[in-house]
Design a protein around this motif. Structure first.
Motif, PDB file in Angstrom:
ATOM      1  N   ASN A   1       2.186   0.442  -3.198  1.00  0.00           N
ATOM      2  CA  ASN A   1       1.878   1.377  -4.287  1.00  0.00           C
ATOM      3  C   ASN A   1       1.546   2.804  -3.821  1.00  0.00           C
ATOM      4  O   ASN A   1       1.402   3.689  -4.642  1.00  0.00           O
ATOM      5  CB  ASN A   1       0.875   0.813  -5.309  1.00  0.00           C
ATOM      6  CG  ASN A   1      -0.509   0.686  -4.756  1.00  0.00           C
ATOM      7  OD1 ASN A   1      -0.755   1.021  -3.604  1.00  0.00           O
ATOM      8  ND2 ASN A   1      -1.427   0.174  -5.559  1.00  0.00           N
ATOM      9  N   ASP A   2       1.495   3.015  -2.495  1.00  0.00           N
ATOM     10  CA  ASP A   2       1.325   4.396  -2.014  1.00  0.00           C
ATOM     11  C   ASP A   2       2.621   4.949  -1.403  1.00  0.00           C
ATOM     12  O   ASP A   2       2.601   5.855  -0.579  1.00  0.00           O
ATOM     13  CB  ASP A   2       0.172   4.467  -1.000  1.00  0.00           C
ATOM     14  CG  ASP A   2       0.470   3.647   0.258  1.00  0.00           C
ATOM     15  OD1 ASP A   2       1.450   2.882   0.257  1.00  0.00           O
ATOM     16  OD2 ASP A   2      -0.286   3.777   1.242  1.00  0.00           O
ATOM     17  N   LEU A   3       3.759   4.388  -1.875  1.00  0.00           N
ATOM     18  CA  LEU A   3       5.069   4.770  -1.306  1.00  0.00           C
ATOM     19  C   LEU A   3       5.320   6.277  -1.306  1.00  0.00           C
ATOM     20  O   LEU A   3       5.793   6.844  -0.315  1.00  0.00           O
ATOM     21  CB  LEU A   3       6.185   4.122  -2.135  1.00  0.00           C
ATOM     22  CG  LEU A   3       6.784   2.813  -1.616  1.00  0.00           C
ATOM     23  CD1 LEU A   3       7.945   2.381  -2.491  1.00  0.00           C
ATOM     24  CD2 LEU A   3       7.246   2.989  -0.164  1.00  0.00           C
ATOM     25  N   ARG A   4       4.990   6.924  -2.430  1.00  0.00           N
ATOM     26  CA  ARG A   4       5.282   8.367  -2.520  1.00  0.00           C
ATOM     27  C   ARG A   4       4.375   9.171  -1.592  1.00  0.00           C
ATOM     28  O   ARG A   4       4.792  10.159  -0.999  1.00  0.00           O
ATOM     29  CB  ARG A   4       5.129   8.836  -3.959  1.00  0.00           C
ATOM     30  CG  ARG A   4       6.189   8.275  -4.886  1.00  0.00           C
ATOM     31  CD  ARG A   4       6.108   8.944  -6.238  1.00  0.00           C
ATOM     32  NE  ARG A   4       7.205   8.539  -7.083  1.00  0.00           N
ATOM     33  CZ  ARG A   4       7.153   7.553  -7.987  1.00  0.00           C
ATOM     34  NH1 ARG A   4       6.031   6.861  -8.152  1.00  0.00           N
ATOM     35  NH2 ARG A   4       8.213   7.252  -8.711  1.00  0.00           N
ATOM     36  N   LEU A   5       3.121   8.721  -1.465  1.00  0.00           N
ATOM     37  CA  LEU A   5       2.206   9.418  -0.548  1.00  0.00           C
ATOM     38  C   LEU A   5       2.720   9.246   0.880  1.00  0.00           C
ATOM     39  O   LEU A   5       2.657  10.172   1.696  1.00  0.00           O
ATOM     40  CB  LEU A   5       0.787   8.853  -0.699  1.00  0.00           C
ATOM     41  CG  LEU A   5       0.164   9.058  -2.096  1.00  0.00           C
ATOM     42  CD1 LEU A   5      -1.055   8.165  -2.297  1.00  0.00           C
ATOM     43  CD2 LEU A   5      -0.215  10.520  -2.311  1.00  0.00           C
TER      44      LEU A   5
ATOM     45  N   SER B   1      -0.599  -6.581  -7.160  1.00  0.00           N
ATOM     46  CA  SER B   1      -0.415  -7.690  -6.206  1.00  0.00           C
ATOM     47  C   SER B   1       0.478  -7.261  -5.044  1.00  0.00           C
ATOM     48  O   SER B   1       0.625  -7.975  -4.067  1.00  0.00           O
ATOM     49  CB  SER B   1       0.202  -8.891  -6.915  1.00  0.00           C
ATOM     50  OG  SER B   1       1.486  -8.551  -7.356  1.00  0.00           O
ATOM     51  N   THR B   2       1.100  -6.083  -5.193  1.00  0.00           N
ATOM     52  CA  THR B   2       1.908  -5.547  -4.097  1.00  0.00           C
ATOM     53  C   THR B   2       1.295  -4.226  -3.631  1.00  0.00           C
ATOM     54  O   THR B   2       1.961  -3.184  -3.612  1.00  0.00           O
ATOM     55  CB  THR B   2       3.370  -5.336  -4.542  1.00  0.00           C
ATOM     56  OG1 THR B   2       3.349  -4.677  -5.814  1.00  0.00           O
ATOM     57  CG2 THR B   2       4.128  -6.630  -4.665  1.00  0.00           C
ATOM     58  N   ALA B   3       0.020  -4.308  -3.266  1.00  0.00           N
ATOM     59  CA  ALA B   3      -0.727  -3.094  -2.895  1.00  0.00           C
ATOM     60  C   ALA B   3      -0.071  -2.359  -1.733  1.00  0.00           C
ATOM     61  O   ALA B   3      -0.205  -1.136  -1.611  1.00  0.00           O
ATOM     62  CB  ALA B   3      -2.158  -3.472  -2.538  1.00  0.00           C
ATOM     63  N   GLU B   4       0.682  -3.093  -0.895  1.00  0.00           N
ATOM     64  CA  GLU B   4       1.259  -2.458   0.294  1.00  0.00           C
ATOM     65  C   GLU B   4       2.350  -1.447  -0.061  1.00  0.00           C
ATOM     66  O   GLU B   4       2.748  -0.652   0.787  1.00  0.00           O
ATOM     67  CB  GLU B   4       1.775  -3.518   1.281  1.00  0.00           C
ATOM     68  CG  GLU B   4       2.998  -4.323   0.845  1.00  0.00           C
ATOM     69  CD  GLU B   4       2.670  -5.474  -0.117  1.00  0.00           C
ATOM     70  OE1 GLU B   4       1.531  -5.548  -0.594  1.00  0.00           O
ATOM     71  OE2 GLU B   4       3.576  -6.276  -0.400  1.00  0.00           O
TER      72      GLU B   4
END
Ligand code: NAP
Ligand code: GDD
Length: 325
Positions: free
Chosen positions: A43-47, A38-41
């Protein structure tokens, strides 16, 4: 030569991010499985931290969903599959043993099945773990050391390791298992001890906190840098023959001495801030791990490049920078 395609489960994790960066630098098309959130924004923090979020293709899916994995592999047609996804925090595995089994153990079979059905010519990497040695049976652990897992996580990883070996032997798949010892980086999850220490030390230095609470600081680990370790994963899949490899530095250090490096780096006295909390001890501990990377060195030409000292200093500096901004 045609561009190779990689499919990475666990692409949003520490190793997934560094492996993606490595493969992109080698000209791969990089794809990866991402859990719907629900917090898709975020989930690519490390990338994003590595500045590569726009260069990878993310596909919704979950390791427990075989049909989704089959569809993903059918669509992507990967040359190389890296199975890094897992419930990877040892302490949580006592709280969530069944989930850990579904994801960390059975998830491996799901990926292997999807590969066997849709891409049997692909090459497969399984993220096995030094935790499988648990109550160690030899002072220095190698590929031939017997396993003695000490947590639901380690038991699940042992299943993942042996199903990988079994699929290699049963179906002639190019499936390799990397038995990796602890590896860390500024992208390490905050729940793991090195990052907990470097984040706390940075907070104390900046006056945002006063103490660091830890459990068993006598435990010893063989710690290396994640950047070095993802290189070993890639090297395993470039070999003509699949195999199993220990990836380690060959040096073991107590949690206490690892902390000392972090405090010393910012000129603080560890004894003034460290608090031992019995609640942070584990139901069964892995007291010491020390890997023998001789096979990886001889067959893959792999050697670690970053010392523990340099690793911890890099992590403290990254946490100071993160907190200041
Ligand atoms: P990590 O940072 O915890 O990353 C784990 C990854 O798995 C994340 O991308 C996570 O996604 C994903 N994941 C969790 N449950 C999933 C599910 N049900 N379906 C699909 N994906 C799922 O771990 P890491 O440090 O990068 O380690 C990578 C692998 O190596 C893991 O299998 C770990 O057990 C193993 N390993 C690690 C070490 C080490 O010292 N780092 C040593 C030996 C072996 P979210 O982002 O959505 O949570
Ligand atoms: N996390 C944590 N938090 N660990 C602590 C603490 C604390 O407050 N205090 C002491 N420790 C000790 C743990 O008891 C353990 O002996 C050691 O620090 C390392 O703990 P973690 O950093 O959580 O890592 P791990 O060794 O349990 O597991 C990691 O390495 C495995 C490879 O050996 C994970 O990355 C696993 O996924 C990986 O397979």
């Amino acid at each position: 030569m045609a561009k190779k395609t990689a499919f990475i489960t666990g692409i949003t994790g520490q190793d997934g991010a560094y492996l993606s960066a490595l493969l992109l630098s080698k000209g791969y098309r990089v794809t990866g499985l991402v859990r719907r959130s629900s917090t898709a924004e975020i989930n690519d923090l490390r990338l994003r931290w590595l500045g590569i979020e726009k260069d990878v293709e993310l596909i919704d899916g979950d390791l427990s969903d075989l049909s989704g994995l089959v569809r993903s592999i059918k669509d992507i047609r990967p040359d190389e599959i890296y199975n890094l996804g897992a419930q990877s925090f040892v302490k949580s595995s006592w709280q969530q043993p069944i989930l850990t089994g579904h994801v960390t153990a059975m998830g491996v079979t799901n990926v292997l099945e999807a590969m066997r059905i849709e891409a049997p010519e692909a090459r497969f990497y399984q993220a096995s773990s030094s935790e499988m040695y648990g109550l160690i049976q030899e002072d220095m652990q190698s590929e031939t050391t017997p396993f003695y897992p000490r947590s639901p996580y380690a038991v699940a990883k042992l299943y993942g390791h042996w199903i990988t070996v079994n699929y290699r032997e049963s179906f002639n798949l190019h499936a390799s298992s990397g038995i990796l010892f602890n590896h860390e980086s500024p992208l390490r999850g905050i729940e793991f001890v090195t990052r907990k220490v470097t984040d706390s030390v940075a907070r104390i230095k900046l006056g945002l906190s006063k103490e660091l609470r830890l459990g068993n600081i006598d435990a010893k680990r063989d710690w290396g840098h994640a950047k070095d370790y993802v290189r070993a994963m890639w090297l395993m899949l470039q070999q003509d023959t699949p195999d199993d490899y220990v990836v380690a530095t060959g040096v073991t250090t107590t949690v206490r001495d690892m902390c000392r490096i972090a405090f010393a780096h910012v000129g603080l006295d560890m004894e003034k801030h460290l608090v031992i909390d019995p609640l942070l001890f584990r139901p069964a501990e892995v007291d010491v791990l020390l890997g023998n990377p001789a096979k990886a060195k001889a067959k893959l030409g792999w050697v670690p490049e970053v010392s523990l000292d340099a690793l911890i200093r890099e992590m403290v500096d990254a946490d100071l920078k993160r907190l200041k901004s």
